[in-house]
Design a protein around this motif. Structure first.
Motif, PDB file in Angstrom:
ATOM      1  N   LYS A 196       0.843  -1.195   0.000  1.00 54.45           N
ATOM      2  CA  LYS A 196       0.000   0.000   0.000  1.00 54.45           C
ATOM      3  C   LYS A 196       0.878   1.244   0.000  1.00 54.45           C
ATOM      4  CE  LYS A 196      -3.810   2.167   2.556  1.00 54.45           C
ATOM      5  NZ  LYS A 196      -4.701   2.071   3.738  1.00 54.45           N
ATOM      6  N   SER A 197       0.516   2.228  -0.804  1.00 48.94           N
ATOM      7  CA  SER A 197       1.206   3.518  -0.750  1.00 48.94           C
ATOM      8  C   SER A 197       0.617   4.308   0.417  1.00 48.94           C
ATOM      9  CB  SER A 197       1.018   4.273  -2.064  1.00 48.94           C
ATOM     10  OG  SER A 197      -0.360   4.492  -2.329  1.00 48.94           O
ATOM     11  N   HIS A 198       1.465   4.914   1.194  1.00 50.06           N
ATOM     12  CA  HIS A 198       1.013   5.582   2.406  1.00 50.06           C
ATOM     13  C   HIS A 198       0.472   6.983   2.104  1.00 50.06           C
ATOM     14  CE1 HIS A 198       3.007   2.325   4.393  1.00 50.06           C
ATOM     15  NE2 HIS A 198       4.203   2.712   4.032  1.00 50.06           N
ATOM     16  N   PRO A 199      -0.607   7.370   2.759  1.00 49.66           N
ATOM     17  CA  PRO A 199      -1.094   8.747   2.625  1.00 49.66           C
ATOM     18  C   PRO A 199      -0.019   9.731   3.089  1.00 49.66           C
ATOM     19  CG  PRO A 199      -2.725   7.357   3.716  1.00 49.66           C
ATOM     20  CD  PRO A 199      -1.468   6.559   3.638  1.00 49.66           C
ATOM     21  N   LYS A 200       0.001  10.903   2.512  1.00 51.40           N
ATOM     22  CA  LYS A 200       1.040  11.888   2.837  1.00 51.40           C
ATOM     23  C   LYS A 200       1.046  12.247   4.318  1.00 51.40           C
ATOM     24  CE  LYS A 200       1.319  14.044  -1.745  1.00 51.40           C
ATOM     25  NZ  LYS A 200       1.152  15.290  -2.539  1.00 51.40           N
ATOM     26  N   ARG A 201      -0.139  12.305   4.917  1.00 52.10           N
ATOM     27  CA  ARG A 201      -0.197  12.690   6.331  1.00 52.10           C
ATOM     28  C   ARG A 201       0.509  11.677   7.222  1.00 52.10           C
ATOM     29  NH1 ARG A 201      -5.280  10.706   5.239  1.00 52.10           N
ATOM     30  NH2 ARG A 201      -5.983   8.957   6.535  1.00 52.10           N
ATOM     31  N   GLU A 202       0.605  10.418   6.747  1.00 50.94           N
ATOM     32  CA  GLU A 202       1.255   9.401   7.575  1.00 50.94           C
ATOM     33  C   GLU A 202       2.766   9.590   7.620  1.00 50.94           C
ATOM     34  OE1 GLU A 202      -0.224   7.658   9.624  1.00 50.94           O
ATOM     35  OE2 GLU A 202      -2.287   7.897   8.900  1.00 50.94           O
ATOM     36  N   TYR A 203       3.339  10.228   6.614  1.00 50.38           N
ATOM     37  CA  TYR A 203       4.765  10.581   6.663  1.00 50.38           C
ATOM     38  C   TYR A 203       4.990  11.584   7.789  1.00 50.38           C
ATOM     39  CZ  TYR A 203       5.628   8.290   2.164  1.00 50.38           C
ATOM     40  OH  TYR A 203       5.768   7.362   1.157  1.00 50.38           O
ATOM     41  N   PHE A 204       4.108  12.575   7.857  1.00 51.24           N
ATOM     42  CA  PHE A 204       4.199  13.572   8.924  1.00 51.24           C
ATOM     43  C   PHE A 204       3.988  12.922  10.283  1.00 51.24           C
ATOM     44  CE2 PHE A 204       1.917  16.293  11.908  1.00 51.24           C
ATOM     45  CZ  PHE A 204       2.806  17.353  12.044  1.00 51.24           C
ATOM     46  N   ASN A 205       2.944  12.089  10.395  1.00 44.80           N
ATOM     47  CA  ASN A 205       2.636  11.453  11.676  1.00 44.80           C
ATOM     48  C   ASN A 205       3.790  10.595  12.174  1.00 44.80           C
ATOM     49  OD1 ASN A 205       0.096  12.586  11.678  1.00 44.80           O
ATOM     50  ND2 ASN A 205      -0.946  10.754  10.922  1.00 44.80           N
ATOM     51  N   LEU A 206       4.424   9.857  11.267  1.00 49.28           N
ATOM     52  CA  LEU A 206       5.521   8.979  11.666  1.00 49.28           C
ATOM     53  C   LEU A 206       6.624   9.761  12.361  1.00 49.28           C
ATOM     54  CD1 LEU A 206       6.947   6.181  11.567  1.00 49.28           C
ATOM     55  CD2 LEU A 206       7.918   6.906   9.379  1.00 49.28           C
ATOM     56  N   PHE A 207       7.089  10.820  11.724  1.00 49.20           N
ATOM     57  CA  PHE A 207       8.237  11.555  12.258  1.00 49.20           C
ATOM     58  C   PHE A 207       7.847  12.511  13.384  1.00 49.20           C
ATOM     59  CE2 PHE A 207       9.709  10.296   8.025  1.00 49.20           C
ATOM     60  CZ  PHE A 207      10.919   9.699   8.363  1.00 49.20           C
ATOM     61  N   PHE A 208       6.706  13.184  13.252  1.00 54.77           N
ATOM     62  CA  PHE A 208       6.310  14.149  14.270  1.00 54.77           C
ATOM     63  C   PHE A 208       6.084  13.477  15.618  1.00 54.77           C
ATOM     64  CE2 PHE A 208       2.968  16.286  16.705  1.00 54.77           C
ATOM     65  CZ  PHE A 208       3.546  17.543  16.875  1.00 54.77           C
ATOM     66  N   TYR A 209       5.335  12.383  15.630  1.00 63.11           N
ATOM     67  CA  TYR A 209       5.001  11.748  16.905  1.00 63.11           C
ATOM     68  C   TYR A 209       6.176  10.955  17.486  1.00 63.11           C
ATOM     69  CZ  TYR A 209       0.192  13.234  16.333  1.00 63.11           C
ATOM     70  OH  TYR A 209      -0.946  14.006  16.207  1.00 63.11           O
ATOM     71  N   LYS A 210       7.076  10.478  16.641  1.00 62.06           N
ATOM     72  CA  LYS A 210       8.295   9.872  17.178  1.00 62.06           C
ATOM     73  C   LYS A 210       9.124  10.928  17.897  1.00 62.06           C
ATOM     74  CE  LYS A 210       8.152   5.537  15.749  1.00 62.06           C
ATOM     75  NZ  LYS A 210       8.106   4.372  16.661  1.00 62.06           N
ATOM     76  N   ILE A 211       9.292  12.092  17.260  1.00 63.30           N
ATOM     77  CA  ILE A 211      10.059  13.183  17.876  1.00 63.30           C
ATOM     78  C   ILE A 211       9.384  13.642  19.154  1.00 63.30           C
ATOM     79  CG2 ILE A 211      10.797  15.577  17.565  1.00 63.30           C
ATOM     80  CD1 ILE A 211      11.145  14.909  14.559  1.00 63.30           C
ATOM     81  N   LEU A 212       8.042  13.710  19.147  1.00 66.20           N
ATOM     82  CA  LEU A 212       7.308  14.098  20.349  1.00 66.20           C
ATOM     83  C   LEU A 212       7.558  13.112  21.479  1.00 66.20           C
ATOM     84  CD1 LEU A 212       5.252  15.944  21.748  1.00 66.20           C
ATOM     85  CD2 LEU A 212       3.437  14.498  20.806  1.00 66.20           C
ATOM     86  N   HIS A 213       7.567  11.808  21.149  1.00 73.43           N
ATOM     87  CA  HIS A 213       7.840  10.789  22.167  1.00 73.43           C
ATOM     88  C   HIS A 213       9.240  10.965  22.742  1.00 73.43           C
ATOM     89  CE1 HIS A 213       7.585   6.885  24.181  1.00 73.43           C
ATOM     90  NE2 HIS A 213       8.817   6.668  23.745  1.00 73.43           N
ATOM     91  N   TYR A 214      10.227  11.181  21.883  1.00 67.89           N
ATOM     92  CA  TYR A 214      11.596  11.375  22.367  1.00 67.89           C
ATOM     93  C   TYR A 214      11.685  12.622  23.255  1.00 67.89           C
ATOM     94  CZ  TYR A 214      12.484   8.353  18.284  1.00 67.89           C
ATOM     95  OH  TYR A 214      12.454   7.356  17.349  1.00 67.89           O
ATOM     96  N   PHE A 215      10.955  13.670  22.869  1.00 66.05           N
ATOM     97  CA  PHE A 215      10.986  14.900  23.668  1.00 66.05           C
ATOM     98  C   PHE A 215      10.359  14.690  25.043  1.00 66.05           C
ATOM     99  CE2 PHE A 215       8.735  18.730  25.125  1.00 66.05           C
ATOM    100  CZ  PHE A 215       9.825  19.558  25.364  1.00 66.05           C
ATOM    101  N   LEU A 216       9.201  14.018  25.081  1.00 62.71           N
ATOM    102  CA  LEU A 216       8.493  13.836  26.344  1.00 62.71           C
ATOM    103  C   LEU A 216       9.268  12.973  27.336  1.00 62.71           C
ATOM    104  CD1 LEU A 216       4.816  13.270  25.121  1.00 62.71           C
ATOM    105  CD2 LEU A 216       5.731  15.272  26.297  1.00 62.71           C
ATOM    106  N   PHE A 217      10.005  11.991  26.825  1.00 64.01           N
ATOM    107  CA  PHE A 217      10.622  11.034  27.735  1.00 64.01           C
ATOM    108  C   PHE A 217      12.152  11.124  27.802  1.00 64.01           C
ATOM    109  CE2 PHE A 217       6.483   9.346  26.559  1.00 64.01           C
ATOM    110  CZ  PHE A 217       5.935   9.175  27.819  1.00 64.01           C
ATOM    111  N   ILE A 218      12.747  12.013  26.997  1.00 67.74           N
ATOM    112  CA  ILE A 218      14.176  12.301  27.135  1.00 67.74           C
ATOM    113  C   ILE A 218      14.391  13.804  27.273  1.00 67.74           C
ATOM    114  CG2 ILE A 218      16.461  12.149  26.073  1.00 67.74           C
ATOM    115  CD1 ILE A 218      15.571   9.711  24.545  1.00 67.74           C
ATOM    116  N   GLY A 219      13.849  14.572  26.326  1.00 70.30           N
ATOM    117  CA  GLY A 219      14.078  16.011  26.312  1.00 70.30           C
ATOM    118  C   GLY A 219      13.516  16.738  27.520  1.00 70.30           C
TER     119      GLY A 219
END
Length: 373
Positions: A196-219
């Motif tokens: 399946k080709s991924h919707p464009k918003r899922e590219y944003f969701n993948l990186f944005f929420y990963k970075i948010l997780h790293y910020f909340l629990f490390i940053g």
């Protein structure tokens, strides 16, 4: 993966039609919904409140280093419990009859470091269809080269000891998920046989929420607390080791115990049995009578019921398990279960040893017989 698999009901089994009719009748007679009820909301409130209480205790900086580290481990365990009890049902669409509520609750997966969009593909679509089929069910591909679960795969020297080290590797499951697994799955050509080709918003969701997780629990801990970078990293590591150990054990005890099958398709790419019959041979329950296990694990100790009826909320599994077990017996199908968590652990250990050490010894003996000195 080279084949597209199909299930061919060669025996004309009527098991699933029968058990589905009986389960549907149960809900109709009881006048209740297949979705979650007030109990699931109480559980959701408990696990979320516990998780955020631990998180804010850690950020308060009011506790000793050892106590804080202990709370980080507990935070990881509660992250797994949120995944089991809330996100899992929500992504399957069974938490609530309201799709918007399910979608919002599925976003909690981002909080614990995972991606709900990818989970829906790899778990709901692929794993639930091709359970325990080597090369197709990516949920059983645990540390390739280190853990052997496919009998057709040649066993290597290291895997002789998998019954000794596998349990420790399970602790890395969440860390791998949050740092590697989702990225790899997102950019590989297909997951299982799902392309399946991924919707464009899922590219944003993948990186944005990963970075948010790293910020909340490390940053954020680094910003608010008097910590060195290695102390924040250690807390993050301990949190995910605890989360990974809980997740890894639950996933393995449901499909990799004595009696569960790892069937291979024929040369035409067909699995010659009905899909539901296949689920009964590849899935197992553990500690089914334990109220604590059911509460903490979101009903995933009753995997048989979950695999047959993923759209039914886990709060109903104890009731429908009676129907499923009776119907399985009528159709002469296995109903695999370990009476306790400990007996399931022992069973999993034996399977690891059989597929590792014992398989290596047989393989070595076979080579020696073909090539005598």
């Amino acid at each position: 993966m080279s084949q597209n698999l199909k299930f061919i009901n060669t025996t004309q089994s009527a098991f699933f039609a029968t058990v589905r009719k009986r389960v549907d009748s149960y809900f109709k007679e009881q006048g209740i919904s297949k979705n979650g009820n007030v109990r699931i909301w109480v559980k959701a409130a408990f696990f979320l409140l516990s998780f955020f209480t631990l998180y804010f205790f850690i950020l308060s900086g009011s506790f000793s280093a050892w106590a804080t580290l202990g709370m980080a481990a507990a935070l990881g365990a509660f992250a797994a419990f949120i995944g089991f009890n809330i996100c899992h049902d929500a992504i399957h669409g069974s938490f609530s009859g309201n799709s918007k509520i399910n979608r919002v609750l599925s976003y909690l997966f981002y909080l614990i470091g995972a991606n709900p969009y990818l989970w829906n593909i790899s778990h709901n679509i692929v794993h639930h269809t091709f359970t325990n089929i080597p090369g197709h069910d990516e949920d059983i591909e645990v540390a390739p080269g280190l853990i052997r679960l496919d009998e057709s795969e040649k066993v290597n020297r290291v895997q002789r000891y998998q019954h000794l080290y596998a349990f420790w590797l399970y602790g890395l499951a969440s860390l791998s998920w949050v740092l590697r697994k989702d990225y790899v799955k997102f950019f590989q050509k297909q997951i299982g046989q799902h392309t399946k080709s991924h919707p464009k918003r899922e590219y944003f969701n993948l990186f944005f929420y990963k970075i948010l997780h790293y910020f909340l629990f490390i940053g954020l801990p680094l910003l608010l607390l008097n910590l060195n970078w290695w102390q924040a990293a250690l807390g993050f590591l301990v949190m995910h080791l605890a989360e990974g150990m809980v997740m890894g054990l639950v996933f393995q005890l449901a499909h990799v115990v004595e009696g569960t099958a790892f069937p291979l398709p024929n040369n035409q790419g067909n699995v010659e049995e009905a899909w539901a019959d296949h689920q009964m041979r590849t899935t197992a329950n553990f500690a089914p009578q334990s109220s604590l296990a059911s509460f903490l694990l979101g009903g995933l100790n009753r995997q048989i019921e979950h695999h047959l009826f993923p759209k039914v909320s886990h709060v109903h599994y104890p009731a429908i398990s009676v129907i499923v077990k009776q119907t399985a017996q009528e159709f002469n199908l296995p109903y695999l279960e370990s009476k306790s968590f400990w007996t399931a652990i022992q069973s999993h250990y034996k399977v690891l040893k059989k597929l590792g050490k014992e398989a290596y010894e047989k393989q070595t003996a076979g080579i020696a017989a073909i090539n005598p000195a």
